[in-house]
Design a protein around this motif. Structure first.
Motif, PDB file in Angstrom:
ATOM      1  N   ARG A 154       0.737  -1.211  -0.024  1.00 53.28           N
ATOM      2  CA  ARG A 154       0.017   0.122  -0.130  1.00 53.28           C
ATOM      3  C   ARG A 154       0.599   1.324   0.104  1.00 53.28           C
ATOM      4  O   ARG A 154       0.371   2.395   0.001  1.00 53.28           O
ATOM      5  CB  ARG A 154      -1.029   0.051   1.151  1.00 53.28           C
ATOM      6  CG  ARG A 154      -2.119  -0.896   1.037  1.00 53.28           C
ATOM      7  CD  ARG A 154      -3.082  -1.117   2.416  1.00 53.28           C
ATOM      8  NE  ARG A 154      -2.501  -1.360   3.755  1.00 53.28           N
ATOM      9  CZ  ARG A 154      -2.805  -1.132   4.789  1.00 53.28           C
ATOM     10  NH1 ARG A 154      -4.021  -0.559   4.850  1.00 53.28           N
ATOM     11  NH2 ARG A 154      -2.131  -1.776   5.781  1.00 53.28           N
ATOM     12  N   GLY A 155       2.215   1.180  -0.126  1.00 56.52           N
ATOM     13  CA  GLY A 155       3.064   2.490  -0.192  1.00 56.52           C
ATOM     14  C   GLY A 155       3.565   2.774   1.076  1.00 56.52           C
ATOM     15  O   GLY A 155       4.107   3.957   0.965  1.00 56.52           O
ATOM     16  N   TYR A 156       3.345   2.106   2.255  1.00 56.75           N
ATOM     17  CA  TYR A 156       3.936   2.498   3.433  1.00 56.75           C
ATOM     18  C   TYR A 156       5.345   2.171   3.513  1.00 56.75           C
ATOM     19  O   TYR A 156       5.691   1.155   3.271  1.00 56.75           O
ATOM     20  CB  TYR A 156       3.083   2.086   4.641  1.00 56.75           C
ATOM     21  CG  TYR A 156       1.677   2.471   4.772  1.00 56.75           C
ATOM     22  CD1 TYR A 156       1.344   3.323   5.738  1.00 56.75           C
ATOM     23  CD2 TYR A 156       0.713   1.967   4.345  1.00 56.75           C
ATOM     24  CE1 TYR A 156       0.362   4.135   6.022  1.00 56.75           C
ATOM     25  CE2 TYR A 156      -0.506   2.314   4.383  1.00 56.75           C
ATOM     26  CZ  TYR A 156      -0.910   3.806   5.073  1.00 56.75           C
ATOM     27  OH  TYR A 156      -2.041   4.077   5.402  1.00 56.75           O
ATOM     28  N   VAL A 157       6.065   3.303   3.960  1.00 62.40           N
ATOM     29  CA  VAL A 157       7.616   2.693   3.850  1.00 62.40           C
ATOM     30  C   VAL A 157       7.880   2.510   5.417  1.00 62.40           C
ATOM     31  O   VAL A 157       7.605   3.359   6.479  1.00 62.40           O
ATOM     32  CB  VAL A 157       8.271   4.026   3.621  1.00 62.40           C
ATOM     33  CG1 VAL A 157       9.747   3.920   3.822  1.00 62.40           C
ATOM     34  CG2 VAL A 157       8.005   4.458   2.405  1.00 62.40           C
ATOM     35  N   TYR A 158       8.909   1.484   5.869  1.00 60.22           N
ATOM     36  CA  TYR A 158       9.291   0.990   6.867  1.00 60.22           C
ATOM     37  C   TYR A 158      10.804   1.305   6.936  1.00 60.22           C
ATOM     38  O   TYR A 158      11.543   0.561   6.021  1.00 60.22           O
ATOM     39  CB  TYR A 158       8.770  -0.323   7.182  1.00 60.22           C
ATOM     40  CG  TYR A 158       7.621  -0.609   7.156  1.00 60.22           C
ATOM     41  CD1 TYR A 158       6.838  -0.810   8.284  1.00 60.22           C
ATOM     42  CD2 TYR A 158       6.763  -0.495   6.136  1.00 60.22           C
ATOM     43  CE1 TYR A 158       5.408  -1.148   8.683  1.00 60.22           C
ATOM     44  CE2 TYR A 158       5.250  -0.800   6.033  1.00 60.22           C
ATOM     45  CZ  TYR A 158       4.653  -1.090   7.419  1.00 60.22           C
ATOM     46  OH  TYR A 158       3.536  -1.391   7.669  1.00 60.22           O
ATOM     47  N   VAL A 159      11.367   2.086   7.890  1.00 67.54           N
ATOM     48  CA  VAL A 159      12.635   2.224   7.791  1.00 67.54           C
ATOM     49  C   VAL A 159      13.134   1.483   8.970  1.00 67.54           C
ATOM     50  O   VAL A 159      12.785   1.189   9.876  1.00 67.54           O
ATOM     51  CB  VAL A 159      12.982   3.920   8.510  1.00 67.54           C
ATOM     52  CG1 VAL A 159      14.271   4.178   8.554  1.00 67.54           C
ATOM     53  CG2 VAL A 159      12.250   4.830   7.711  1.00 67.54           C
ATOM     54  N   VAL A 160      14.466   0.732   8.273  1.00 65.21           N
ATOM     55  CA  VAL A 160      14.963  -0.223   9.098  1.00 65.21           C
ATOM     56  C   VAL A 160      16.402   0.196   9.757  1.00 65.21           C
ATOM     57  O   VAL A 160      16.686  -0.389  10.700  1.00 65.21           O
ATOM     58  CB  VAL A 160      15.303  -1.505   8.486  1.00 65.21           C
ATOM     59  CG1 VAL A 160      13.887  -2.232   8.006  1.00 65.21           C
ATOM     60  CG2 VAL A 160      16.050  -1.371   7.230  1.00 65.21           C
ATOM     61  N   ASP A 161      16.945   1.043   9.025  1.00 67.33           N
ATOM     62  CA  ASP A 161      18.462   1.555   9.599  1.00 67.33           C
ATOM     63  C   ASP A 161      18.900   2.530   8.856  1.00 67.33           C
ATOM     64  O   ASP A 161      18.665   2.504   7.546  1.00 67.33           O
ATOM     65  CB  ASP A 161      19.268   0.311   9.746  1.00 67.33           C
ATOM     66  CG  ASP A 161      20.029   0.484  10.794  1.00 67.33           C
ATOM     67  OD1 ASP A 161      20.274   1.759  11.381  1.00 67.33           O
ATOM     68  OD2 ASP A 161      20.697  -0.461  11.425  1.00 67.33           O
ATOM     69  N   ARG A 162      19.797   3.265   9.185  1.00 61.85           N
ATOM     70  CA  ARG A 162      20.812   3.984   8.272  1.00 61.85           C
ATOM     71  C   ARG A 162      21.661   2.715   7.825  1.00 61.85           C
ATOM     72  O   ARG A 162      22.060   1.872   8.305  1.00 61.85           O
ATOM     73  CB  ARG A 162      21.760   4.879   8.821  1.00 61.85           C
ATOM     74  CG  ARG A 162      21.100   6.131   9.715  1.00 61.85           C
ATOM     75  CD  ARG A 162      20.584   6.960   8.562  1.00 61.85           C
ATOM     76  NE  ARG A 162      21.816   7.668   7.680  1.00 61.85           N
ATOM     77  CZ  ARG A 162      21.634   8.413   6.958  1.00 61.85           C
ATOM     78  NH1 ARG A 162      20.569   8.635   6.201  1.00 61.85           N
ATOM     79  NH2 ARG A 162      22.711   9.096   6.242  1.00 61.85           N
ATOM     80  N   ILE A 163      21.742   3.026   6.300  1.00 62.10           N
ATOM     81  CA  ILE A 163      22.678   1.767   5.638  1.00 62.10           C
ATOM     82  C   ILE A 163      23.856   1.637   6.241  1.00 62.10           C
ATOM     83  O   ILE A 163      24.417   0.477   6.473  1.00 62.10           O
ATOM     84  CB  ILE A 163      22.676   2.249   4.245  1.00 62.10           C
ATOM     85  CG1 ILE A 163      21.420   2.260   3.378  1.00 62.10           C
ATOM     86  CG2 ILE A 163      23.450   1.394   3.291  1.00 62.10           C
ATOM     87  CD1 ILE A 163      21.180   2.477   1.962  1.00 62.10           C
ATOM     88  N   LYS A 164      24.646   2.634   6.582  1.00 57.61           N
ATOM     89  CA  LYS A 164      26.061   2.961   7.076  1.00 57.61           C
ATOM     90  C   LYS A 164      25.764   2.150   8.424  1.00 57.61           C
ATOM     91  O   LYS A 164      26.924   1.555   9.020  1.00 57.61           O
ATOM     92  CB  LYS A 164      26.622   4.059   7.041  1.00 57.61           C
ATOM     93  CG  LYS A 164      25.860   5.041   8.196  1.00 57.61           C
ATOM     94  CD  LYS A 164      26.382   6.475   7.922  1.00 57.61           C
ATOM     95  CE  LYS A 164      25.822   7.730   8.814  1.00 57.61           C
ATOM     96  NZ  LYS A 164      26.419   8.748   8.563  1.00 57.61           N
ATOM     97  N   ASP A 165      24.716   2.276   9.314  1.00 65.92           N
ATOM     98  CA  ASP A 165      24.570   1.660  10.444  1.00 65.92           C
ATOM     99  C   ASP A 165      24.174   0.138  10.519  1.00 65.92           C
ATOM    100  O   ASP A 165      23.927  -0.210  11.687  1.00 65.92           O
ATOM    101  CB  ASP A 165      23.699   2.338  11.518  1.00 65.92           C
ATOM    102  CG  ASP A 165      24.044   3.947  11.960  1.00 65.92           C
ATOM    103  OD1 ASP A 165      25.474   3.803  11.885  1.00 65.92           O
ATOM    104  OD2 ASP A 165      23.512   4.703  12.070  1.00 65.92           O
ATOM    105  N   MET A 166      23.650  -0.588   9.591  1.00 68.99           N
ATOM    106  CA  MET A 166      23.223  -1.856   9.572  1.00 68.99           C
ATOM    107  C   MET A 166      24.287  -2.622  10.024  1.00 68.99           C
ATOM    108  O   MET A 166      25.625  -2.451   9.752  1.00 68.99           O
ATOM    109  CB  MET A 166      23.019  -2.218   8.209  1.00 68.99           C
ATOM    110  CG  MET A 166      22.113  -3.633   8.072  1.00 68.99           C
ATOM    111  SD  MET A 166      22.083  -4.074   6.234  1.00 68.99           S
ATOM    112  CE  MET A 166      23.529  -4.230   5.689  1.00 68.99           C
TER     113      MET A 166
END
Length: 511
Positions: free
Chosen positions: A396-408
């Motif tokens: 449905r177009g909801y965005v889920y932020v999982v991390d800063r790429i550099k912080d993964m």
């Protein structure tokens, strides 16, 4: 679309209504228009020309707002200074942006000589507080003695301001935002709501030199709200301001929100006037969000996701979406003016549910980094701003932020996203605040390291935390080390500085 437009409307339609209230000083729209036009006239007298950069080193005050509008009125460009920076960092930004005129309020008057020495292009200081500045600075009253001038109506793609970001992680970059970018983003915040508060008071407590606070101020003006600036965050002062002014709206970063809802006197304040509470700038735990909705029972909650380079908002989570236990873990959906997608390292869009980098396009995307064409070309590719955030999008177009790429965190070959671990840790009853980082580990490559602030009187061991987290997340995601801290290193935007936590973690973990 331009920054001074709401002032013109207010002066025309409600000239005797309060435009700002700072302490005991209330200023009407008619009075503000006169002040702003004289600020612009004074700037012209000292040689500020079209497109020149004018700095302001000030806490949140009514005069900060007047200066920003006066600079735009004079056809110039505002450079808000990060008030938490060192003299060296401030001087760097002023010198790079070719700032020759700087407004300074009382709290920073003692820096005047050092700034003159370290920023060679700086030749004129203007007092915007009550105390005199050293060495022939122009007093506020003298500046306002200038004849008023007509608004230049600087607008559209014309540069409105240079907002510096990134000083905590490297060389600061000046984000160039035009009048259209700033106004479009502020309007997008309003369009993301099914109901918006009209008039009333808007509490400006997030630092206005940062785009989150700046945008909230612009949005408040668009809604005909009286701006009530607070020079610094104090939970009691915020609650008192809401009560005294019967405020309808406020923007808070999660750390501010947590300090308010956890304050022992929170039940002693009447917060029922608040109709809109916007939060963002960093992740918020579901525990804190739940407590906040219990405290601010009359407020509609709006989460904003973005960054300075996006003016700053690009996705919003509506109040209605907060009722869904799944959706309230998301950052919302793209605003009316924005396009958002998730891409792989080749900038190809990935399937829904797949983690990649969040990118955004639209009229809110920055004009570029000041004097940094290479960094601009790297960040904005094909019109898409690359946020550096890892995330995924649902059907449905909801965005889920999982991390800063550099912080993964990559532990034992598995990707671990700190936000997911932080949400699990935050549910523990002993935990008041948490940040999760990866630290070097001989066996796992990196290990999941939790830095925790405890509820007063509580205690917590690593074994207890790991056992608790195993009920929420997979075992490999659970913290393998724990550090208890009294305070967290914070940026001016209210974000925990994970780079500093990594340095602290070298000698402070429990195994």
């Amino acid at each position: 679309m331009y920054l001074t437009q709401p002032l013109h409307r207010a002066a025309q339609q409600t000239p005797d209504d309060l435009f700002t209230v700072y302490g005991e000083r209330g200023t009407t729209a008619r009075e503000t228009r006169a002040i702003v036009s004289r600020i612009a006239g004074g700037l012209k007298l000292i040689g500020v020309d079209s497109g020149d950069r004018v700095g302001v080193l000030s806490l949140n005050t009514d005069r900060f707002c007047q200066i920003v509008l006066g600079v735009a009125w004079a056809d110039a460009v505002i450079v808000p200074v990060n008030t938490r920076w060192s003299v060296k960092e401030i001087a760097y930004s002023l010198d790079e942006a070719d700032v020759s005129v700087l407004f300074v309020d009382d709290q920073f008057a003692h820096l005047a000589d050092e700034l003159r020495n370290q920023a060679p292009r700086l030749h004129t200081l203007i007092q915007c507080g009550e105390d005199k500045l050293p060495h022939a600075a122009i007093p506020w009253a003298e500046l306002l003695s200038a004849d008023p001038v007509e608004d230049a109506h600087r607008q559209g793609e014309a540069l409105a301001g240079i907002f510096y970001t990134g000083g905590t992680t490297g060389i600061p970059k000046g984000v160039m935002l035009g009048h259209r970018q700033i106004c479009v983003a502020a309007m997008g915040m309003l369009l993301a709501q099914s109901q918006v508060p009209q008039g009333g008071a808007s509490i400006l407590v997030a630092p206005a030199f940062h785009m989150a606070g700046f945008s909230a101020w612009i949005a408040g003006m668009l809604l005909n709200a009286t701006t009530v600036p607070l020079p610094a965050f104090d939970p009691v002062q915020v609650m008192r301001a809401i009560t005294e002014h019967r405020a309808k709206q406020v923007l808070l970063v999660p750390t501010m929100l947590q300090m308010i809802v956890d304050h022992p006197t929170v039940d002693e304040h009447d917060l029922s006037s608040l109709e809109l509470l916007v939060y963002g700038a960093s992740p918020i735990s579901e525990t804190v969000l739940g407590r906040a909705r219990e405290v601010f029972t009359s407020a509609r909650f709006l989460q904003a996701y973005g960054m300075t380079e996006l003016s700053p908002g690009t996705a919003f989570l509506s109040d209605e979406d907060h009722d869904d236990p799944v959706l309230r873990r998301s950052a919302g959906r793209a605003s009316a003016f924005a396009r958002v997608r998730i891409v792989d390292p080749l900038d190809e869009e990935v399937p829904r549910g797949t983690v990649g980098e969040i990118v955004a396009a639209g009229d809110h995307v920055m004009l570029g980094y000041w004097k940094k064409p290479k960094e601009t070309a790297q960040a904005v590719r094909g019109g898409w701003m690359h946020t550096g955030d890892g995330g995924y999008m649902d059907e449905r177009g909801y965005v889920y932020v999982v991390d800063r790429i550099k912080d993964m965190i990559i532990s034992g070959g598995e990707n671990v996203y700190s936000v997911e671990v932080e949400n699990a840790v935050a549910k523990h009853p002993a935990v008041a605040q948490v940040a999760v980082i990866g630290v070097p580990d001989a066996q796992w490559g990196e290990r999941v390291h939790a830095v925790v602030g405890l509820v007063p009187g509580a205690a917590l061991t690593l074994a207890e935390l790991r056992q608790f987290c195993r009920e929420e997340i997979a075992g490999y995601k659970c913290p393998r080390s724990l550090e208890i801290v009294g305070t967290f290193p914070m940026s001016a935007a209210g974000k925990i500085l994970k780079r500093e936590l990594r340095t602290m973690a070298e000698g402070g973990s429990q195994g």
